[in-house]
Design an enzyme around this catalytic site. Structure first.
Site, PDB file in Angstrom:
ATOM      1  N   CYS A 573      -0.529  -0.531  -1.415  1.00  0.00           N
ATOM      2  CA  CYS A 573      -0.876  -1.911  -1.081  1.00  0.00           C
ATOM      3  C   CYS A 573      -2.375  -2.055  -0.849  1.00  0.00           C
ATOM      4  CB  CYS A 573      -0.127  -2.368   0.159  1.00  0.00           C
ATOM      5  SG  CYS A 573       1.664  -2.450  -0.067  1.00  0.00           S
ATOM      6  N   CYS A 625       0.927  -4.625   5.502  1.00  0.00           N
ATOM      7  CA  CYS A 625      -0.113  -4.228   4.568  1.00  0.00           C
ATOM      8  C   CYS A 625      -1.502  -4.525   5.114  1.00  0.00           C
ATOM      9  CB  CYS A 625       0.064  -4.959   3.229  1.00  0.00           C
ATOM     10  SG  CYS A 625       1.689  -4.710   2.492  1.00  0.00           S
TER      11      CYS A 625
END
Length: 693
Positions: A573, A625
């Site tokens: 990510c 993330c």
């Protein structure tokens, strides 16, 4: 289809096979011609080439498939084909270069070098070795050169081949492509006697040329403008894996040691050693006729320290000897007045002057000392008044080894640093760390000054660095937001940095490492990633190392407020979002500091496994993330668009996936929560038997 073209080697080449190959070759020539035409006057690759090289890339892919057959390789090894491929090495895009070099590795040795003309060779010129020169020039294009004149006390200057010599060779060559070219040259030497002789002769000439250059080039900074000097750097890389080849070059490069304007005959095929040390190791740098002695730099300073001897006239000894060696991942070339070191791992070369003017001078910066610029108030002798040198002297060891050389270590160290002049009398005792570097080696942290130019330490792994450089490295810690520990490992052997003087810095780092490791292992199991088979396969980077795999795949960040590491999502990510080093620490908020998390603190599991609402909709988040944001699966797939929506434009609750407004007034989560766009903790995920996080 291309791979099947030459599958039957016994039948030879049919007319159809020749025709198909001819078509492929014609198209490759046309593409190469267009790339050359599109390049500017300086020969650099055209902009926007990544899109226009697709056809050429596919053609070369077919060519690479043809090389899998012996018949195919023999047929491809034509002069016209090789000339075309050689041209693509430096003007092609990176992926074209990565295809061209393996093809050449398979077919180039079929052709005699005398039948080839390289892009470096001017029309009408002679010299078959120009092909080797061209390959060496391509290798040199990937290097950085740092030049420094220590005698003139000049600041280091970094440059590349293109910056120094614009007209030598156009295009760009990446480090990984240069590595492949090095393997190509080594392979040619191993496969073909003709190529072997040519490569060895060319390398010998380029190394021997350094002896001539040291006598005509005034300053190390001027070497960057000399074509053959860059080629010599490439030679250092090519020969670095072959000890016998290096020994042969050292033997062939032997020359006389002479004292300019001296009536003494030159000493053939040997170095002059220091008469005062009389150990056959310490090389003499100049000769004092008044003392009738050849002396190394250290002995000259000590012997001529008294005022009665300071005016003795000394003459620099210039030897035609060249010493090449490779250790600790660096290739080194030493001449009388020149020192070159190539860090192969970093693709960076350093050249600096070795010539010493003799006399009484600062042990750190090398400037000549007199009554006006000597720091007489310091305990350590031979230091100038420059503040930087005074600071170094304040932390330097005051002891002298039994061989007469000063200790280059730090003050009050329990065990002194071994003599960096390789003196046997000061070698460490049995069981101690072995010295693998000397006083002229660069510190591999700063890559600017030699180990003798600042107080140094020998780590527990045995490698030596400037003490100040290691302290700076450990103090700055990792780059960027994500916690990593590469900075805390030796730059040479990658073992942990450990030394008695660094305990106050290393202990918190390794305590943090153990904390992150423990959390990453728990998180790996919690997310079900421990069952993945990729790191359990022999040959994998983290085979039988689940902790290493967990810490590489999972990202942990340090929140400035609570000073604790927290899980911030998977590495993929961060890569997809384009993680940068210029982050704002205030944007990093751990789960325990997010609004609402204190009320949801689990008495059993704490705050490490809190479950959160998706920032952009009324769903349970399963992704965390960038160390800042929780997502549900649909919003995670659309994170780029959602991240660009201003907070005041996001819909109010109830909100569906991808920030879509839902009808009605009831929240799908059936709870009160902050507005869309803010983080909110729901409770402990483990206790709620959550399957995902």
């Amino acid at each position: 289809v291309a791979a099947l073209l030459f599958i039957d080697e016994k039948l030879g080449l049919s007319d159809l096979q020749r025709h198909v190959f001819g078509l492929i070759f014609q198209e490759i020539q046309r593409e190469a011609s267009e790339l050359t035409s599109a390049a500017n006057v300086k020969g650099k690759a055209p902009s926007g080439q990544a899109k226009s090289d697709l056809y050429c890339f596919e053609l070369l892919s077919m060519l690479h498939s043809l090389c899998m057959s012996k018949e195919g390789r023999a047929f491809l090894a034509s002069r016209a084909m090789v000339q075309t491929l050689l041209g693509l090495i430096h003007i092609g895009s990176p992926r074209i270069q990565r295809l061209v070099v393996p093809i050449l590795r398979k077919i180039l040795y079929y052709i005699a070098p005398s039948n080839l003309q390289s892009p470096l060779q001017k029309e009408g010129s002679e010299g078959a070795d120009s092909v080797v020169h061209f390959l060496l020039a391509c290798i040199a294009k990937s290097m950085q050169l740092q030049s420094r004149d220590r005698v003139a006390k000049s600041a280091p200057i970094e440059t590349t081949l293109d910056q120094a010599i614009e007209s030598m060779l156009g295009g760009e060559v990446a480090g990984e492509v240069a590595t492949e070219i090095v393997l190509l040259v080594r392979g040619l030497r191993a496969q073909s006697p003709v190529w072997k002789q040519l490569i060895e002769d060319t390398c010998l000439k380029l190394i021997e040329n350094l002896k001539r250059l040291q006598n005509v080039v005034v300053s190390p900074t001027a070497y960057s403008t000399i074509n053959n000097f860059w080629l010599a750097l490439s030679v250092m890389w090519v020969i670095s894996d072959d000890e016998k080849w290096i020994e042969t070059l050292n033997e062939k490069c032997k020359g006389p040691a002479v004292v300019p304007n001296s009536t003494a005959p030159p000493v053939e095929n040997k170095l002059l050693f220091c008469d005062n040390h009389d150990d056959g190791v310490s090389e003499a740098g100049f000769r004092c006729d008044s003392c009738n002695m050849a002396l190394c730099g250290e002995c000259d300073r000590v012997i001529h320290l008294p005022k009665a001897r300071r005016n003795h006239q000394r003459t620099t000894i210039i030897s035609d000897m060249i010493k090449i060696d490779v250790h600790e991942g660096c290739a080194r070339v030493k001449l009388s007045t020149l020192f070159i070191i190539l860090d192969i791992g970093r693709n960076k070369a350093i050249v600096q002057s070795r010539q010493e003017q003799g006399g009484y001078k600062c042990r750190f910066c090398g400037q000549n000392l007199n009554a006006n610029n000597t720091a007489s108030d310091l305990v350590l002798p031979q230091v100038c008044n420059e503040q930087e040198c005074r600071d170094k002297a304040a932390s330097s060891c005051l002891k002298t080894h039994s061989c007469g050389h000063p200790c280059y270590g730090i003050r009050d160290e329990k065990d002194c640093l071994p003599c960096l002049h390789a003196c046997e009398s000061s070698e460490p005792s049995k069981g101690s760390k072995k010295r693998t570097q000397d006083h002229e080696d660069m510190c591999m942290v700063c890559c600017t000054e030699s180990l003798a130019e600042a107080p140094s330490i020998q780590l527990n792994c045995g490698h030596i660095f400037h003490h100040g450089c290691v302290v700076m490295l450990l103090s700055k810690r990792w780059n960027g937001a994500r916690i990593t520990f590469g900075f805390a490992h030796c730059p040479i052997c990658k073992q942990r940095i450990e030394h008695e003087s660094l305990t106050s810095l290393t202990k918190p780092i390794w305590d943090l490492y153990d904390d992150v490791k423990q959390k990453a292992m728990v998180r790996l199991e919690y997310m079900g990633l421990d069952k993945e088979a990729d790191y359990k396969v022999p040959g994998h980077q983290y085979f039988n190392d689940p902790a290493g795999y967990a810490m590489d795949r999972l990202c942990y960040y340090m929140f400035a407020k609570c000073k604790k590491p927290y899980f911030g999502g998977e590495k993929q990510c961060a890569v997809a979002a384009g993680a940068r080093d210029d982050f704002n620490p205030d944007d990093l908020v751990c789960g325990g500091c997010i609004p609402g998390s204190s009320e949801q603190n689990c008495p059993k599991h704490g705050k490490d496994f809190l479950e959160y609402k998706c920032r952009y909709c009324c769903s349970v988040a399963i992704w965390f993330c960038f160390g800042t944001t929780h997502f549900c699966e649909p919003c995670h797939q659309d994170f780029s668009r959602l991240g660009d929506i201003p907070k005041d434009e996001l819909p109010d609750c109830p909100v569906g996936p991808k920030a879509s407004k839902l009808s009605g007034d009831e929240c799908p989560l059936h709870i009160d929560h902050p507005p869309t766009g803010e983080e909110f903790a729901l409770g402990c995920g483990v206790c709620r038997n959550a399957r995902t996080f």
